[in-house]
Design an enzyme around this catalytic site. Structure first.
Site, PDB file in Angstrom:
ATOM      1  N   LYS A   1       5.127   0.267  -5.066  1.00  0.00           N
ATOM      2  CA  LYS A   1       4.343  -0.860  -4.542  1.00  0.00           C
ATOM      3  C   LYS A   1       5.000  -2.148  -5.008  1.00  0.00           C
ATOM      4  O   LYS A   1       5.682  -2.164  -6.037  1.00  0.00           O
ATOM      5  CB  LYS A   1       2.911  -0.813  -5.093  1.00  0.00           C
TER       6      LYS A   1
ATOM      7  N   LYS B   1      -1.252   9.715  -3.006  1.00  0.00           N
ATOM      8  CA  LYS B   1      -1.529   9.533  -1.586  1.00  0.00           C
ATOM      9  C   LYS B   1      -0.343  10.040  -0.756  1.00  0.00           C
ATOM     10  O   LYS B   1      -0.499  10.790   0.198  1.00  0.00           O
ATOM     11  CB  LYS B   1      -1.758   8.043  -1.313  1.00  0.00           C
TER      12      LYS B   1
ATOM     13  N   ASN C   1      -5.917  -5.780   9.041  1.00  0.00           N
ATOM     14  CA  ASN C   1      -5.319  -4.663   9.773  1.00  0.00           C
ATOM     15  C   ASN C   1      -6.172  -3.388   9.688  1.00  0.00           C
ATOM     16  O   ASN C   1      -6.452  -2.750  10.712  1.00  0.00           O
ATOM     17  CB  ASN C   1      -3.905  -4.401   9.227  1.00  0.00           C
TER      18      ASN C   1
ATOM     19  N   GLY D   1       3.887  -3.068   4.815  1.00  0.00           N
ATOM     20  CA  GLY D   1       2.838  -4.076   4.699  1.00  0.00           C
ATOM     21  C   GLY D   1       1.716  -3.666   3.763  1.00  0.00           C
ATOM     22  O   GLY D   1       1.593  -2.517   3.362  1.00  0.00           O
ATOM     23  N   ASP D   2       0.933  -4.640   3.385  1.00  0.00           N
ATOM     24  CA  ASP D   2      -0.329  -4.451   2.645  1.00  0.00           C
ATOM     25  C   ASP D   2      -1.079  -5.776   2.842  1.00  0.00           C
ATOM     26  O   ASP D   2      -0.756  -6.530   3.769  1.00  0.00           O
ATOM     27  CB  ASP D   2      -0.063  -4.144   1.163  1.00  0.00           C
TER      28      ASP D   2
ATOM     29  N   GLN E   1      -0.365   5.397  -5.071  1.00  0.00           N
ATOM     30  CA  GLN E   1       0.517   5.713  -3.941  1.00  0.00           C
ATOM     31  C   GLN E   1       1.254   7.040  -4.155  1.00  0.00           C
ATOM     32  O   GLN E   1       1.543   7.758  -3.193  1.00  0.00           O
ATOM     33  CB  GLN E   1       1.521   4.560  -3.766  1.00  0.00           C
TER      34      GLN E   1
ATOM     35  N   SER F   1       4.058   5.451   8.442  1.00  0.00           N
ATOM     36  CA  SER F   1       5.293   4.819   7.972  1.00  0.00           C
ATOM     37  C   SER F   1       6.377   5.882   7.793  1.00  0.00           C
ATOM     38  O   SER F   1       7.545   5.665   8.139  1.00  0.00           O
ATOM     39  CB  SER F   1       5.060   4.126   6.630  1.00  0.00           C
TER      40      SER F   1
HETATM   41  P1  NDP Z   1      -5.031  -7.673   5.557  1.00  0.00           P
HETATM   42  O1  NDP Z   1      -4.334  -8.734   4.812  1.00  0.00           O
HETATM   43  O2  NDP Z   1      -4.679  -7.423   6.974  1.00  0.00           O
HETATM   44  O3  NDP Z   1      -6.601  -7.912   5.502  1.00  0.00           O
HETATM   45  C1  NDP Z   1      -7.262  -7.985   4.288  1.00  0.00           C
HETATM   46  C2  NDP Z   1      -8.735  -8.263   4.562  1.00  0.00           C
HETATM   47  O4  NDP Z   1      -9.472  -8.095   3.348  1.00  0.00           O
HETATM   48  C3  NDP Z   1      -8.972  -9.675   5.019  1.00  0.00           C
HETATM   49  O5  NDP Z   1     -10.103  -9.716   5.838  1.00  0.00           O
HETATM   50  C4  NDP Z   1      -9.226 -10.399   3.707  1.00  0.00           C
HETATM   51  O6  NDP Z   1      -9.955 -11.601   3.817  1.00  0.00           O
HETATM   52  C5  NDP Z   1     -10.005  -9.366   2.944  1.00  0.00           C
HETATM   53  N1  NDP Z   1      -9.787  -9.560   1.506  1.00  0.00           N
HETATM   54  C6  NDP Z   1      -8.595  -9.614   0.864  1.00  0.00           C
HETATM   55  N2  NDP Z   1      -8.757  -9.858  -0.440  1.00  0.00           N
HETATM   56  C7  NDP Z   1     -10.080  -9.976  -0.605  1.00  0.00           C
HETATM   57  C8  NDP Z   1     -10.880 -10.239  -1.742  1.00  0.00           C
HETATM   58  N3  NDP Z   1     -10.334 -10.430  -2.966  1.00  0.00           N
HETATM   59  N4  NDP Z   1     -12.224 -10.280  -1.557  1.00  0.00           N
HETATM   60  C9  NDP Z   1     -12.766 -10.088  -0.305  1.00  0.00           C
HETATM   61  N5  NDP Z   1     -12.054  -9.832   0.791  1.00  0.00           N
HETATM   62  C10 NDP Z   1     -10.738  -9.793   0.645  1.00  0.00           C
HETATM   63  O7  NDP Z   1      -4.828  -6.363   4.677  1.00  0.00           O
HETATM   64  P2  NDP Z   1      -5.012  -4.829   5.104  1.00  0.00           P
HETATM   65  O8  NDP Z   1      -6.084  -4.679   6.102  1.00  0.00           O
HETATM   66  O9  NDP Z   1      -3.682  -4.290   5.378  1.00  0.00           O
HETATM   67  O10 NDP Z   1      -5.478  -4.205   3.702  1.00  0.00           O
HETATM   68  C11 NDP Z   1      -6.838  -4.034   3.343  1.00  0.00           C
HETATM   69  C12 NDP Z   1      -6.959  -2.968   2.280  1.00  0.00           C
HETATM   70  O11 NDP Z   1      -6.437  -1.734   2.784  1.00  0.00           O
HETATM   71  C13 NDP Z   1      -6.164  -3.230   0.988  1.00  0.00           C
HETATM   72  O12 NDP Z   1      -6.862  -2.664  -0.097  1.00  0.00           O
HETATM   73  C14 NDP Z   1      -4.877  -2.446   1.207  1.00  0.00           C
HETATM   74  O13 NDP Z   1      -4.248  -2.101  -0.018  1.00  0.00           O
HETATM   75  C15 NDP Z   1      -5.430  -1.218   1.915  1.00  0.00           C
HETATM   76  N6  NDP Z   1      -4.488  -0.429   2.696  1.00  0.00           N
HETATM   77  C16 NDP Z   1      -3.722  -0.992   3.675  1.00  0.00           C
HETATM   78  C17 NDP Z   1      -2.871  -0.216   4.423  1.00  0.00           C
HETATM   79  C18 NDP Z   1      -2.075  -0.756   5.555  1.00  0.00           C
HETATM   80  O14 NDP Z   1      -1.385   0.025   6.219  1.00  0.00           O
HETATM   81  N7  NDP Z   1      -2.125  -2.047   5.851  1.00  0.00           N
HETATM   82  C19 NDP Z   1      -2.729   1.217   4.148  1.00  0.00           C
HETATM   83  C20 NDP Z   1      -3.627   1.726   3.152  1.00  0.00           C
HETATM   84  C21 NDP Z   1      -4.444   0.914   2.453  1.00  0.00           C
HETATM   85  P3  NDP Z   1      -9.214 -13.014   3.684  1.00  0.00           P
HETATM   86  O15 NDP Z   1      -8.490 -13.197   4.976  1.00  0.00           O
HETATM   87  O16 NDP Z   1     -10.313 -13.990   3.471  1.00  0.00           O
HETATM   88  O17 NDP Z   1      -8.290 -12.919   2.505  1.00  0.00           O
HETATM   89  O1  2IT Z   2      -1.606   1.253   0.547  1.00  0.00           O
HETATM   90  C1  2IT Z   2      -0.863   1.722   1.432  1.00  0.00           C
HETATM   91  O2  2IT Z   2      -0.777   2.946   1.608  1.00  0.00           O
HETATM   92  C2  2IT Z   2      -0.110   0.801   2.279  1.00  0.00           C
HETATM   93  N1  2IT Z   2      -0.258  -0.407   2.136  1.00  0.00           N
HETATM   94  C3  2IT Z   2       0.856   1.335   3.298  1.00  0.00           C
HETATM   95  C4  2IT Z   2       2.173   1.633   2.665  1.00  0.00           C
HETATM   96  C5  2IT Z   2       3.268   2.041   3.601  1.00  0.00           C
HETATM   97  O3  2IT Z   2       4.378   2.254   3.076  1.00  0.00           O
HETATM   98  O4  2IT Z   2       3.077   2.158   4.812  1.00  0.00           O
END
Ligand code: NDP
Ligand code: 2IT
Length: 445
Positions: free
Chosen positions: A125, A113, A239, A164-165, A110, A376
């Site tokens: 984080k 990034k 997301n 969120g994450d 992070q 954010s």
């Molecule tokens: P969500 O919780 O909205 O969705 C996560 C998705 O990934 C779900 O479909 C979930 O399935 C799947 N998943 C989670 N863990 C696993 C696993 N161990 N194996 C397989 N599938 C898995 O999270 P986000 O979409 O927010 O985050 C997804 C990725 O993006 C993460 O790596 C996060 O760190 C990254 N990210 C998120 C940001 C954000 O703004 N939200 C920003 C930048 C990066 P299930 O429902 O079955 O658990």
């Molecule tokens: O991995 C990421 O960059 C996030 N989950 C978003 C972090 C944020 O502060 O919006």
């Protein structure tokens, strides 16, 4: 590595049994060896030793009462990794796999990034090993309130701003924000990803997925390719995956697969996103339900098989290390020419080597998924002004930021002798600004 090998050795010694953290640090230090050669003053000032050590790590008990009246205890974390260029900023992950290694890798990534976004945010984080899956709204609320009761002592709009994450979406941010406000009696931008009626920014929900596509669009264009007419596979259905699907389709691609941790769906006609949003955002159901509604689609148990689907562009958007060497080779063998990382560190180091070796257009996570945190930071900006921009205004700023990240990473790669290697370019471009700030601010004896 020569100059920085000692730093890596020390990280392994000090943080035993933390493979994800080691992996993230090793990748960055490998890119920075050449920077260390050019900046002996940074080496002398211990910038490299300092940047791999979190400024502060907070670990706490999170007790809560479940619906049957039983006391549950989870573990809460906040890693305040680096505040050289702004308040700590980064998400909160709620997932049973959460531990110090995972949160330190995420916090470390992070830093770079956030620097790449060009906005004034440091790196952090946090999260918990709490599993929101299968819990009632009441249980999630009580957990979030207990979590925030302790976390509130360590964060603040000018100190540390979580978001969120995985497992933390609008519902969880709402419960946490309500508790922070109750405890502190202040309405400030202490969290991002807030609801639109109480300080949230338009386009934050869409930002990571949209930003990923804006970044990849730029990287593709530079090589004479585009999303138009391309077949795309996206892992996850949360997301990031949902809004990457939406933007890829808007840019003319056909997204044919999505997944969750149980398995993946393949829809040769193109994923119907309204169904996915209904299932995932509203009903909180499994992705397998999709095939009950769309009869042409198939569901396969197990999530790693998704990389065997033939595609032009892959956007891993689920979790860390979801593409290993074998999956990367399969992608390449099936004609995939671009990989853009929506998730954090979704590719193992061996998979990354496969991409680089095969000249795949590769957008590494800390550059390609920076749109979420960038937006954010735009939310923080609007909160400070007590004002809000329109969707179009935020989206236009997001697009500009992603194009600039591509340009800066690509220029840094070229300048330091790694032309076309955006991993090295992103690591170097992100590091330079933070290192400069750390050096200027001196060391507290
Ligand atoms: P969500 O919780 O909205 O969705 C996560 C998705 O990934 C779900 O479909 C979930 O399935 C799947 N998943 C989670 N863990 C696993 C696993 N161990 N194996 C397989 N599938 C898995 O999270 P986000 O979409 O927010 O985050 C997804 C990725 O993006 C993460 O790596 C996060 O760190 C990254 N990210 C998120 C940001 C954000 O703004 N939200 C920003 C930048 C990066 P299930 O429902 O079955 O658990
Ligand atoms: O991995 C990421 O960059 C996030 N989950 C978003 C972090 C944020 O502060 O919006």
């Amino acid at each position: 590595m020569k100059i920085l090998q000692n730093v890596m050795d020390q990280v392994k010694k000090r943080n035993p049994n933390e493979p994800e953290f080691h992996q993230a640090v090793e990748e960055v230090l490998e890119s920075l060896e050449i920077v260390a050669e050019k900046h002996p003053e940074w080496v002398a000032a211990g910038v490299f030793e300092r940047i791999v050590e979190p400024e502060r790590q907070i670990l706490f008990r999170v007790p809560w009462v479940d619906d049957s009246g039983k006391v549950q205890v989870n573990r809460g974390f906040r890693i305040q990794f680096n505040s050289a260029i702004g308040p700590y900023k980064g998400g909160l992950r709620l997932h049973p796999s959460v531990n110090a290694s995972i949160l330190k890798f995420l916090g470390f990534e992070q830093i770079f990034k956030n620097s790449l976004t060009g906005l004034p945010i440091g790196g952090g984080k946090g999260g918990s090993d709490f599993d929101p899956k299968g819990k009632s709204d009441g249980e999630v609320m009580r957990f979030c309130q207990s979590f925030m009761t302790e976390l509130s002592k360590h964060i603040g709009a000018d100190t540390d701003v979580p978001a969120g994450d995985i497992g933390t979406g609008a519902r969880e941010i709402g419960y946490m924000y309500g508790q922070y406000k109750r405890l502190r009696n202040e309405f400030t931008g202490v969290l991002t990803g807030k609801g639109l009626t109480w300080g949230g920014s338009l386009a934050r929900t869409e930002a990571t997925g949209y930003g990923l596509c804006y970044f990849m669009d730029e990287a593709l264009k530079a090589k004479g390719k585009s999303f138009k007419g391309a077949t795309v596979v996206i892992s996850g259905s949360g997301n990031v995956a949902i809004y990457a699907t939406e933007k890829a389709a808007q840019l003319g691609a056909k997204v044919v697969a999505l997944s969750d941790s149980n398995g993946y769906i393949y829809d040769p006609d193109g994923i119907k996103l309204d169904t996915v949003k209904q299932l995932k955002e509203i009903e909180r159901k499994r992705i397998s339900e999709y095939v009950k509604i769309h009869k042409n689609a198939t569901y396969t148990e197990g999530c790693s098989g998704i990389w065997s689907i033939k595609c032009d562009i892959a956007l891993p958007s689920a979790t860390q290390n979801e593409i290993d060497e074998a999956s990367a080779k399969l992608l390449v063998a099936n004609g995939c020419y671009a990989v853009g990382e929506g998730a954090n560190m979704p590719s193992t180091p061996e998979a990354v080597n496969v991409y680089l070796h095969n000249k795949i257009i590769y957008g590494p996570a800390k550059a390609a998924n920076a749109g979420g945190v960038a937006t954010s930071a735009l939310e923080m900006c609007q909160n400070s002004m007590r004002y809000s921009w329109t969707f179009e205004e935020v989206d236009a700023k997001l697009k500009d930021i992603m194009v600039n990240i591509y340009k800066n990473a690509s220029a840094a790669a070229k300048e330091y002798g790694f032309e076309d290697n955006l991993v090295a370019g992103a690591n170097i471009a992100g590091f330079l600004k933070v290192a400069n700030a750390m050096y200027s601010q001196g060391i507290a004896y």
